[in-house]
Design a protein around this motif. Structure first.
Motif, PDB file in Angstrom:
ATOM      1  N   PHE A 193      16.809 -35.542  36.564  1.00  0.00           N
ATOM      2  CA  PHE A 193      17.090 -36.934  36.926  1.00  0.00           C
ATOM      3  C   PHE A 193      18.032 -37.667  35.972  1.00  0.00           C
ATOM      4  CE2 PHE A 193      15.625 -41.231  35.703  1.00  0.00           C
ATOM      5  CZ  PHE A 193      16.285 -41.954  36.690  1.00  0.00           C
ATOM      6  N   PRO A 194      17.819 -37.614  34.636  1.00  0.00           N
ATOM      7  CA  PRO A 194      18.730 -38.363  33.767  1.00  0.00           C
ATOM      8  C   PRO A 194      20.185 -37.953  33.930  1.00  0.00           C
ATOM      9  CG  PRO A 194      16.809 -37.624  32.545  1.00  0.00           C
ATOM     10  CD  PRO A 194      16.763 -36.936  33.861  1.00  0.00           C
ATOM     11  N   LEU A 195      20.410 -36.666  34.202  1.00  0.00           N
ATOM     12  CA  LEU A 195      21.777 -36.180  34.313  1.00  0.00           C
ATOM     13  C   LEU A 195      22.382 -36.565  35.663  1.00  0.00           C
ATOM     14  CD1 LEU A 195      21.080 -32.731  32.648  1.00  0.00           C
ATOM     15  CD2 LEU A 195      21.991 -34.801  31.592  1.00  0.00           C
ATOM     16  N   ILE A 196      21.570 -36.563  36.712  1.00  0.00           N
ATOM     17  CA  ILE A 196      22.058 -37.073  37.995  1.00  0.00           C
ATOM     18  C   ILE A 196      22.299 -38.575  37.898  1.00  0.00           C
ATOM     19  CG2 ILE A 196      21.453 -37.434  40.427  1.00  0.00           C
ATOM     20  CD1 ILE A 196      20.010 -34.829  40.435  1.00  0.00           C
ATOM     21  N   ALA A 197      21.454 -39.246  37.110  1.00  0.00           N
ATOM     22  CA  ALA A 197      21.586 -40.692  36.956  1.00  0.00           C
ATOM     23  C   ALA A 197      22.906 -41.072  36.298  1.00  0.00           C
ATOM     24  CB  ALA A 197      20.415 -41.238  36.138  1.00  0.00           C
ATOM     25  N   VAL A 198      23.342 -40.304  35.296  1.00  0.00           N
ATOM     26  CA  VAL A 198      24.592 -40.673  34.633  1.00  0.00           C
ATOM     27  C   VAL A 198      25.785 -40.460  35.560  1.00  0.00           C
ATOM     28  CG1 VAL A 198      23.696 -40.211  32.328  1.00  0.00           C
ATOM     29  CG2 VAL A 198      24.882 -38.391  33.538  1.00  0.00           C
ATOM     30  N   VAL A 199      25.700 -39.425  36.416  1.00  0.00           N
ATOM     31  CA  VAL A 199      26.774 -39.212  37.395  1.00  0.00           C
ATOM     32  C   VAL A 199      26.775 -40.352  38.414  1.00  0.00           C
ATOM     33  CG1 VAL A 199      27.642 -37.693  39.213  1.00  0.00           C
ATOM     34  CG2 VAL A 199      26.720 -36.714  37.116  1.00  0.00           C
ATOM     35  N   THR A 200      25.590 -40.775  38.831  1.00  0.00           N
ATOM     36  CA  THR A 200      25.492 -41.908  39.755  1.00  0.00           C
ATOM     37  C   THR A 200      26.009 -43.181  39.106  1.00  0.00           C
ATOM     38  OG1 THR A 200      23.543 -40.894  40.761  1.00  0.00           O
ATOM     39  CG2 THR A 200      23.913 -43.229  41.213  1.00  0.00           C
ATOM     40  N   GLY A 201      25.692 -43.371  37.813  1.00  0.00           N
ATOM     41  CA  GLY A 201      26.204 -44.522  37.087  1.00  0.00           C
ATOM     42  C   GLY A 201      27.719 -44.520  37.021  1.00  0.00           C
ATOM     43  N   TRP A 202      28.300 -43.325  36.860  1.00  0.00           N
ATOM     44  CA  TRP A 202      29.764 -43.196  36.829  1.00  0.00           C
ATOM     45  C   TRP A 202      30.364 -43.484  38.199  1.00  0.00           C
ATOM     46  CZ3 TRP A 202      32.132 -39.047  39.604  1.00  0.00           C
ATOM     47  CH2 TRP A 202      33.517 -39.000  39.481  1.00  0.00           C
ATOM     48  N   PHE A 203      29.739 -42.925  39.248  1.00  0.00           N
ATOM     49  CA  PHE A 203      30.287 -43.053  40.593  1.00  0.00           C
ATOM     50  C   PHE A 203      30.042 -44.432  41.188  1.00  0.00           C
ATOM     51  CE2 PHE A 203      29.676 -42.668  45.217  1.00  0.00           C
ATOM     52  CZ  PHE A 203      30.914 -42.174  45.587  1.00  0.00           C
ATOM     53  N   TRP A 204      28.842 -44.983  40.968  1.00  0.00           N
ATOM     54  CA  TRP A 204      28.409 -46.201  41.643  1.00  0.00           C
ATOM     55  C   TRP A 204      28.734 -47.459  40.845  1.00  0.00           C
ATOM     56  CZ3 TRP A 204      23.389 -45.662  44.911  1.00  0.00           C
ATOM     57  CH2 TRP A 204      23.284 -46.727  45.793  1.00  0.00           C
ATOM     58  N   PHE A 205      28.553 -47.382  39.512  1.00  0.00           N
ATOM     59  CA  PHE A 205      28.704 -48.575  38.677  1.00  0.00           C
ATOM     60  C   PHE A 205      29.860 -48.485  37.683  1.00  0.00           C
ATOM     61  CE2 PHE A 205      24.148 -48.263  39.774  1.00  0.00           C
ATOM     62  CZ  PHE A 205      24.037 -49.441  40.517  1.00  0.00           C
ATOM     63  N   SER A 206      30.688 -47.455  37.830  1.00  0.00           N
ATOM     64  CA  SER A 206      31.862 -47.264  36.973  1.00  0.00           C
ATOM     65  C   SER A 206      31.506 -47.176  35.494  1.00  0.00           C
ATOM     66  CB  SER A 206      32.873 -48.404  37.202  1.00  0.00           C
ATOM     67  OG  SER A 206      33.293 -48.435  38.548  1.00  0.00           O
ATOM     68  N   GLU A 207      30.322 -46.622  35.177  1.00  0.00           N
ATOM     69  CA  GLU A 207      29.952 -46.390  33.782  1.00  0.00           C
ATOM     70  C   GLU A 207      30.733 -45.183  33.260  1.00  0.00           C
ATOM     71  OE1 GLU A 207      25.724 -46.006  33.596  1.00  0.00           O
ATOM     72  OE2 GLU A 207      25.345 -48.051  34.305  1.00  0.00           O
ATOM     73  N   ARG A 208      31.272 -45.309  32.080  1.00  0.00           N
ATOM     74  CA  ARG A 208      32.156 -44.269  31.548  1.00  0.00           C
ATOM     75  C   ARG A 208      31.352 -43.074  31.038  1.00  0.00           C
ATOM     76  NH1 ARG A 208      36.407 -46.777  27.469  1.00  0.00           N
ATOM     77  NH2 ARG A 208      37.153 -44.624  27.673  1.00  0.00           N
ATOM     78  N   LEU A 209      31.853 -41.875  31.340  1.00  0.00           N
ATOM     79  CA  LEU A 209      31.238 -40.639  30.856  1.00  0.00           C
ATOM     80  C   LEU A 209      32.246 -39.882  30.004  1.00  0.00           C
ATOM     81  CD1 LEU A 209      29.378 -39.267  34.026  1.00  0.00           C
ATOM     82  CD2 LEU A 209      28.528 -40.806  32.258  1.00  0.00           C
ATOM     83  N   GLY A 210      31.761 -39.352  28.876  1.00  0.00           N
ATOM     84  CA  GLY A 210      32.615 -38.568  27.996  1.00  0.00           C
ATOM     85  C   GLY A 210      32.490 -37.083  28.284  1.00  0.00           C
ATOM     86  N   PRO A 211      33.282 -36.251  27.582  1.00  0.00           N
ATOM     87  CA  PRO A 211      33.230 -34.794  27.785  1.00  0.00           C
ATOM     88  C   PRO A 211      31.835 -34.211  27.551  1.00  0.00           C
ATOM     89  CG  PRO A 211      35.157 -35.414  26.501  1.00  0.00           C
ATOM     90  CD  PRO A 211      34.326 -36.645  26.624  1.00  0.00           C
ATOM     91  N   ALA A 212      31.112 -34.715  26.550  1.00  0.00           N
ATOM     92  CA  ALA A 212      29.770 -34.199  26.267  1.00  0.00           C
ATOM     93  C   ALA A 212      28.818 -34.463  27.426  1.00  0.00           C
ATOM     94  CB  ALA A 212      29.223 -34.824  24.983  1.00  0.00           C
ATOM     95  N   GLN A 213      28.947 -35.616  28.043  1.00  0.00           N
ATOM     96  CA  GLN A 213      28.071 -35.937  29.171  1.00  0.00           C
ATOM     97  C   GLN A 213      28.378 -35.064  30.385  1.00  0.00           C
ATOM     98  OE1 GLN A 213      29.222 -40.056  28.848  1.00  0.00           O
ATOM     99  NE2 GLN A 213      27.109 -40.694  28.461  1.00  0.00           N
ATOM    100  N   TRP A 214      29.660 -34.809  30.613  1.00  0.00           N
ATOM    101  CA  TRP A 214      30.021 -33.902  31.701  1.00  0.00           C
ATOM    102  C   TRP A 214      29.531 -32.484  31.410  1.00  0.00           C
ATOM    103  CZ3 TRP A 214      30.796 -35.642  36.190  1.00  0.00           C
ATOM    104  CH2 TRP A 214      31.489 -36.830  36.424  1.00  0.00           C
ATOM    105  N   LEU A 215      29.571 -32.086  30.140  1.00  0.00           N
ATOM    106  CA  LEU A 215      29.037 -30.771  29.765  1.00  0.00           C
ATOM    107  C   LEU A 215      27.543 -30.697  30.071  1.00  0.00           C
ATOM    108  CD1 LEU A 215      29.188 -27.992  28.426  1.00  0.00           C
ATOM    109  CD2 LEU A 215      28.921 -29.125  26.197  1.00  0.00           C
ATOM    110  N   ALA A 216      26.814 -31.766  29.771  1.00  0.00           N
ATOM    111  CA  ALA A 216      25.376 -31.799  30.044  1.00  0.00           C
ATOM    112  C   ALA A 216      25.109 -31.670  31.544  1.00  0.00           C
ATOM    113  CB  ALA A 216      24.780 -33.094  29.506  1.00  0.00           C
TER     114      ALA A 216
END
Length: 293
Positions: free
Chosen positions: A107-130
């Motif tokens: 869930f936390p990892l799906i949540a960060v992708v949703t935050g990026w897609f839905w709320f334009s929250e920025r994700l770095g390379p480490a987060q994409w790796l996760a």
């Protein structure tokens, strides 16, 4: 104390309750999952109504259903959390609580992708790796067990969508959750009527079972109030970061207390998830320090 700190503390408390909840629902394995879910909903409504009456805010609950868009959001959020609840109850009853814990790890990892897609929250390379590691973990478990971990995927996806929808509701935490469970209560009353009409109803048959079913209301309501409070005060990525307290406790209950199988394929998949969460956590801490600097 700032709103962000209050939100973080509320999220931690919610995750501890959720993480230990398998111990509670294991006591209700003799009751069919739909009936357990129906009682969770009905007694939660009773609990929330009492809370709102004490606060003199029943009028706010009626106002929550003003406007088609808001009612639509409430209805969709209610469906998401109901599916999540049912999947979790089912996983405990069929001996797959380990898979449910995997879902809450994802869930936390799906949540960060949703935050990026839905709320334009920025994700770095480490987060994409996760996120990539989590995806690989699901693939490894699917291959090793010869079946897709549907419970894990349903649990993680529905809870992510639920959290995202909550951000679009301009309601207080108690009113918001009360509206969500109230909107589906007629359905669950029909379910209970069917069980008791056919002589299968568990409520009233044994005192202990009846008390546990009643207690499922506040057991459900309290962490949802805390989660709703947190979701409106912290970034979705932060909610995802704190959420892994929940699956860690669930994993402990499933493997150590319930003695569910933990195969080498499970070990490989969970190891990838834990590495992914470590990578994500370090990246989140660095971002937080940079923002404060």
């Amino acid at each position: 104390m700032s709103n962000t700190v209050k939100g973080i503390l509320a999220m931690v408390a919610a995750c501890v309750i959720w993480g230990l909840s398998p111990l509670f629902y294991k006591l209700l394995t003799h009751v069919p999952p739909p009936e357990v879910l129906a009682h969770r909903t009905v007694w939660s409504v009773v609990f929330f109504t009492g809370v709102l009456m004490l606060r003199g805010r029943l009028g706010a609950l009626r106002a929550a259903f003003a406007g088609r868009r808001q009612v639509g959001l409430i209805a969709v959020a209610a469906v998401m959390i109901s599916i999540n609840w049912f999947s979790f109850i089912l996983s405990i009853q069929i001996g797959r609580a380990t898979e449910a814990s995997l879902g809450y790890y994802i869930f936390p990892l799906i949540a960060v992708v949703t935050g990026w897609f839905w709320f334009s929250e920025r994700l770095g390379p480490a987060q994409w790796l996760a996120v990539a590691l989590a995806t690989l973990a699901v693939c490894v478990l699917t291959y090793g067990l010869g079946a897709t971990p549907w419970i894990a995927l349903i649990v993680s996806t529905t809870f992510t969508l639920y959290g995202a929808l909550k951000k679009g509701l301009p309601l207080g935490p108690v009113v918001s959750v009360a509206a969500e469970i109230l909107i589906l209560m007629p359905l669950w009353l029909v379910v209970l009527a069917w069980y008791h009409g056919t002589g299968q109803g568990a409520f009233g048959a044994q005192t202990q079972t009846s008390l546990l079913l009643i207690l499922s209301g506040p057991m459900t309501a309290m962490p949802l109030i805390l989660f709703s409070f947190a979701a409106r005060r912290v970034a979705l990525s932060t909610v995802g970061l704190l959420q892994y307290i929940n699956p860690t406790l669930q994993f402990f209950c499933a493997v150590v207390i319930f003695g569910e199988p933990f195969t080498p394929w499970h070990a490989a998949a969970f190891s990838m998830i834990w590495v992914a969460l470590a990578v994500f956590s370090v990246a989140a801490l660095r971002q937080d320090r940079a923002a404060r600097a």
